[in-house]
Write an enzyme that holds these catalytic residues in place. Sequence first.
Site, PDB file in Angstrom:
ATOM      1  N   LYS A  32     -13.213 -27.345 -49.372  1.00 39.35           N
ATOM      2  CA  LYS A  32     -13.937 -28.041 -50.436  1.00 39.35           C
ATOM      3  C   LYS A  32     -13.018 -28.328 -51.621  1.00 39.35           C
ATOM      4  O   LYS A  32     -12.994 -29.436 -52.164  1.00 39.35           O
ATOM      5  CB  LYS A  32     -15.137 -27.212 -50.881  1.00 39.35           C
ATOM      6  CG  LYS A  32     -16.067 -27.942 -51.855  1.00 39.35           C
ATOM      7  CD  LYS A  32     -17.144 -27.020 -52.396  1.00 39.35           C
ATOM      8  CE  LYS A  32     -18.120 -26.579 -51.327  1.00 39.35           C
ATOM      9  NZ  LYS A  32     -19.038 -27.668 -50.909  1.00 39.35           N
ATOM     10  N   ARG A 101     -19.340 -22.648 -56.422  1.00 39.93           N
ATOM     11  CA  ARG A 101     -19.515 -22.769 -54.963  1.00 39.93           C
ATOM     12  C   ARG A 101     -18.325 -22.160 -54.221  1.00 39.93           C
ATOM     13  O   ARG A 101     -17.211 -22.134 -54.725  1.00 39.93           O
ATOM     14  CB  ARG A 101     -19.638 -24.239 -54.553  1.00 39.93           C
ATOM     15  CG  ARG A 101     -20.939 -24.917 -54.947  1.00 39.93           C
ATOM     16  CD  ARG A 101     -20.955 -26.327 -54.362  1.00 39.93           C
ATOM     17  NE  ARG A 101     -22.258 -26.971 -54.463  1.00 39.93           N
ATOM     18  CZ  ARG A 101     -22.625 -27.777 -55.437  1.00 39.93           C
ATOM     19  NH1 ARG A 101     -21.778 -28.034 -56.429  1.00 39.93           N
ATOM     20  NH2 ARG A 101     -23.816 -28.331 -55.437  1.00 39.93           N
ATOM     21  N   GLY A 110     -23.365 -23.440 -45.384  1.00 42.26           N
ATOM     22  CA  GLY A 110     -24.519 -22.567 -45.589  1.00 42.26           C
ATOM     23  C   GLY A 110     -24.251 -21.094 -45.397  1.00 42.26           C
ATOM     24  O   GLY A 110     -25.137 -20.264 -45.586  1.00 42.26           O
ATOM     25  N   MET A 112     -21.970 -19.102 -47.035  1.00 43.98           N
ATOM     26  CA  MET A 112     -21.705 -18.348 -48.268  1.00 43.98           C
ATOM     27  C   MET A 112     -22.571 -18.897 -49.399  1.00 43.98           C
ATOM     28  O   MET A 112     -23.399 -19.775 -49.190  1.00 43.98           O
ATOM     29  CB  MET A 112     -20.210 -18.406 -48.586  1.00 43.98           C
ATOM     30  CG  MET A 112     -19.371 -17.624 -47.574  1.00 43.98           C
ATOM     31  SD  MET A 112     -17.607 -17.816 -47.835  1.00 43.98           S
ATOM     32  CE  MET A 112     -17.332 -19.516 -47.358  1.00 43.98           C
ATOM     33  N   ARG A 345     -15.839 -33.843 -46.442  1.00 41.86           N
ATOM     34  CA  ARG A 345     -15.096 -33.008 -45.493  1.00 41.86           C
ATOM     35  C   ARG A 345     -15.279 -33.597 -44.101  1.00 41.86           C
ATOM     36  O   ARG A 345     -16.185 -34.400 -43.868  1.00 41.86           O
ATOM     37  CB  ARG A 345     -15.600 -31.566 -45.523  1.00 41.86           C
ATOM     38  CG  ARG A 345     -17.061 -31.416 -45.141  1.00 41.86           C
ATOM     39  CD  ARG A 345     -17.561 -30.005 -45.368  1.00 41.86           C
ATOM     40  NE  ARG A 345     -19.000 -29.900 -45.165  1.00 41.86           N
ATOM     41  CZ  ARG A 345     -19.725 -28.846 -45.518  1.00 41.86           C
ATOM     42  NH1 ARG A 345     -19.149 -27.823 -46.108  1.00 41.86           N
ATOM     43  NH2 ARG A 345     -21.027 -28.810 -45.294  1.00 41.86           N
ATOM     44  N   HIS A 464     -23.147  -9.603 -13.434  1.00 43.23           N
ATOM     45  CA  HIS A 464     -23.336 -10.330 -12.173  1.00 43.23           C
ATOM     46  C   HIS A 464     -24.101 -11.625 -12.396  1.00 43.23           C
ATOM     47  O   HIS A 464     -23.711 -12.698 -11.924  1.00 43.23           O
ATOM     48  CB  HIS A 464     -24.089  -9.435 -11.169  1.00 43.23           C
ATOM     49  CG  HIS A 464     -24.412 -10.117  -9.881  1.00 43.23           C
ATOM     50  ND1 HIS A 464     -25.611 -10.761  -9.656  1.00 43.23           N
ATOM     51  CD2 HIS A 464     -23.677 -10.295  -8.766  1.00 43.23           C
ATOM     52  CE1 HIS A 464     -25.601 -11.279  -8.443  1.00 43.23           C
ATOM     53  NE2 HIS A 464     -24.434 -11.009  -7.886  1.00 43.23           N
ATOM     54  N   SER A 781      -2.500 -13.341  -9.176  1.00 39.63           N
ATOM     55  CA  SER A 781      -3.640 -13.937  -9.866  1.00 39.63           C
ATOM     56  C   SER A 781      -4.262 -12.835 -10.711  1.00 39.63           C
ATOM     57  O   SER A 781      -4.619 -11.775 -10.193  1.00 39.63           O
ATOM     58  CB  SER A 781      -4.664 -14.486  -8.874  1.00 39.63           C
ATOM     59  OG  SER A 781      -5.754 -15.053  -9.570  1.00 39.63           O
ATOM     60  N   CYS A 848      -7.846 -15.765 -12.611  1.00 42.15           N
ATOM     61  CA  CYS A 848      -9.123 -16.117 -11.981  1.00 42.15           C
ATOM     62  C   CYS A 848     -10.298 -15.388 -12.621  1.00 42.15           C
ATOM     63  O   CYS A 848     -11.419 -15.480 -12.133  1.00 42.15           O
ATOM     64  CB  CYS A 848      -9.083 -15.844 -10.478  1.00 42.15           C
ATOM     65  SG  CYS A 848      -8.745 -14.130 -10.047  1.00 42.15           S
ATOM     66  N   TYR A 868      -1.407 -21.930 -13.281  1.00 42.19           N
ATOM     67  CA  TYR A 868      -2.759 -22.492 -13.270  1.00 42.19           C
ATOM     68  C   TYR A 868      -3.748 -21.483 -13.829  1.00 42.19           C
ATOM     69  O   TYR A 868      -3.466 -20.289 -13.917  1.00 42.19           O
ATOM     70  CB  TYR A 868      -3.172 -22.895 -11.844  1.00 42.19           C
ATOM     71  CG  TYR A 868      -3.363 -21.725 -10.910  1.00 42.19           C
ATOM     72  CD1 TYR A 868      -4.583 -21.051 -10.813  1.00 42.19           C
ATOM     73  CD2 TYR A 868      -2.313 -21.280 -10.099  1.00 42.19           C
ATOM     74  CE1 TYR A 868      -4.759 -19.979  -9.969  1.00 42.19           C
ATOM     75  CE2 TYR A 868      -2.471 -20.204  -9.243  1.00 42.19           C
ATOM     76  CZ  TYR A 868      -3.697 -19.560  -9.186  1.00 42.19           C
ATOM     77  OH  TYR A 868      -3.870 -18.482  -8.350  1.00 42.19           O
TER      78      TYR A 868
END
Length: 901
Positions: A32, A101, A110, A112, A345, A464, A781, A848, A868
Amino acid sequence: MATPETSVKYVYSFGGGKAEGNGKMKDVLGGKGAGLAEMTNVGLPVPPGFTIQTEACREYMKGGKTSTAVQKEMLAALKQLEELRGKKLGAPSDPLLVSVRSGAKFSMPGMMDTILNLGLNDQSVKGLAERSHNERFAYDSYRRLIQMFGNVVLDIEKSEFEEVFDGKKHQRKVKLDTDLTAKDLQEVIEGYKKLVKKHTKRDFPQDAVEQLSMARDAVFRSWNNDRAKHYRRMNNIDDAIGTAVNVQSMVFGNLGDTSGTGVGFTRNPATGAKEFYGEFLMNAQGEDVVSGIRTPVPIIGLQEIMPHVYEQLRAITTKMENHYRDMQDFEFTIEDGQLFMLQTRNGKRTGRAAVRVAIQMVEEGLISKEDAVMRVEAIQLNDFLVPSLEEKGVKIEVLSKGLPASPGAAVGQIVFSADEAVAKVQKDKAAQVILVRGETTPEDIHGMEVAAGILTSRGGMTSHAAVVTRGMGKCCVAGAGEIEVDEKKREMRVKGKVLKAGDWISLDGISGRVINGKLNTNPARTDDPELMKFMSWAEPFRKMGVRANADIPRDAKQAAAFGAEGIGLCRTEHMFFAEDRIGHMREMILADNEKDRRAALKKLLPMQRSDFAGLFTALDGYPITIRTIDPPLHEFLPKREDLMVQIAQLEITKPKSPKLKELRHLLSRVEQLHEQNPMLGHRGCRLGITYPEITEMQARAIFEAAVQVTKKGIKAKPEVMIPLTTSLKEMKNQADIVRRVAAEVFEEKGVKVEYMVGTMIELPRAAVVADEIAKEAEFFSFGTNDLTQTTFGFSRDDVGKILPTYFELGILKQDPFAQLDQEGVGQLVKMACEKGRSTRPKLKLGICGEHGGDPSSVEFCARVGLNYVSCSPFRVLIARLAAAQAGLAEKTGSAEAGRSK
């Protein structure tokens, strides 16, 4: 200005067409404050003021008080502001009033606190009334100050002030705030002051500088209020950065019918449409627009009331959007027909809006494709993948809130068992059911498959229910602890309400809400042309592969449709729970000698072979990592307690039944297999070492399937993964079996296929001795679900009981099962990568665990050199974008290049 006592400059002024800061100083001034400075510098009508920088907040949090250096600079900046405005804070006539502010580096709307009209007291309110020629306005401003100050600074509940205010409206028999007269408001103020005296044992402060100092410190404190801490945890914002405090001259939207206030966006934040979007109110202050007390008017209505102001606002906000090269969220006030800008902003937006705005801005020449790729947070792509609840025009009754374990929306009738779910759907193919359980187990899989969604009262983000439903692309709300599930009575109880089997509920997997009744849903479109265009821009920057966790061809095809480049985890044990297999599996487990085990396994072999052939066919040419059986054997058997009940009933009703002997034998075997801690027990490679015939059967099924499809012209790339290894000898034991069986199959069939044998790194010891294990393993993995569990010593199914306290106390910032713990677990991953490649330089590395679909975890995986990541099919798009952003960040040298937070 810096003081002689310190080199730090704490306070930065803005106003009169120039500012001491600028828009690039978010770290110092907060979002701000940086925005106010930038708007001032480009000549916009910004009320002057000053910003107390974030370092002052950090010092306050450490020491519990504001330093004399900060106080001294603040008073000097206040004097400068008073000279600029020609008014004095708290003066009896024509007083200067200011707002106070918060403003952190990242937008936290909203979260603070704010105080308006600061500087009023019993004397200055009279001067304001006289100067403005509007007594009602002056006393309305004063009562707002006392209420906000009392709540924010003095910790008096809002409801107590509202009780006084509403009591006056009731007494006067009016509905609107604006219907109260100046005299009414003076009486309200007296009531407010009595409240302050009652709670604080002192009068409302009349010294305006004291008010300012107290308000500043209160805003610093609000950085650590519960909602701010929760918001930071949700958005992964650092707790240590602190907030700035912005002190700004008040302009008044509540002076009368020629004044007003509003908020807006330069584009629609919900859809991304290029339209002026927002709301306003005449004769109001800022909080009136967002509080819900009055109904705001669409911003287009301002064009009729004040066309010149509307056109000026359009011109200013368009200028700011072009300046920042992003959609703007702005606030404005009109005082007596004059427009003032209070904030601009980068605006928060939905995932669909983020993609659309990014594409639009590239096409408009505002940003590059690289900027566009970084503008969309990867997790926002969820919006494209899941149905959503249709809530417009519908009254919502939220029963409870749990963990948003798997996104989307689900609407259905409650069932309390998997069998009941299957029976209901078999009877009516169009039936929609929600499976409600205390927690799910692998034996619930058939019910989960047909259910529209899953609700559990226990379990976490990697329980699960959560893991399986994400893989299925189904909605799941887990760990809704307020709900008591009584599976015997077939009812759930929450907040005094009882819902029975057959009642309708709706689940919101994005927010975790459990909603009473039957809502409609909006379907998802995975072939959205804007999404496809956006992803085509992102892909060239991605260096790391993305695979999916999938166990059946349907899931594999779904993953491929989302762009998965193979399967990173195929859990073979899930294949054994089907009705036509569980009997053979139990036969194998109940066998007390190798011959009988092999006989049972021989029946399972063709079924497994068929499964693998289906996967190879679905992913022609892509690698498939197949994990040999992992869970403890008792998971495939009925529960001990259920068997005991059945036996007791038969002993009474049919004591000579042959079934009784069978059940007793089954109970005996269940008790033999029972373990105090099965997750650390007889599972994974330990099963294959104890019963090598299991590994043999699975390896034969894999290689026979690979040969079978190869003969049809389909390219199979199996990667056999041994779970839960902790040593080279364990790895060699199982790898030798796999390689021996592969050679046998290739010789028998006269066909060879390329394959790899590797392991899952999921225990700390495996990471520590990774260089040894890599002598046999051709790939690693990382199973980070178990690695997190064993590193922390947390049970992933029970950690939900601990996490709320840990979050509250700041011991943990994020659920380590949802976001990879980079400082601890991540260092084990990094160590294993380095040690493994020191032995085998071309060692293939992947992940994985569920972290493979979390954007920050994906970025970490790219940084430590993984080849990967693998995740649930419905998180493949997210992982692809996160990997592309990681590649782009590496290229540009900035993790935040172009990103809108």
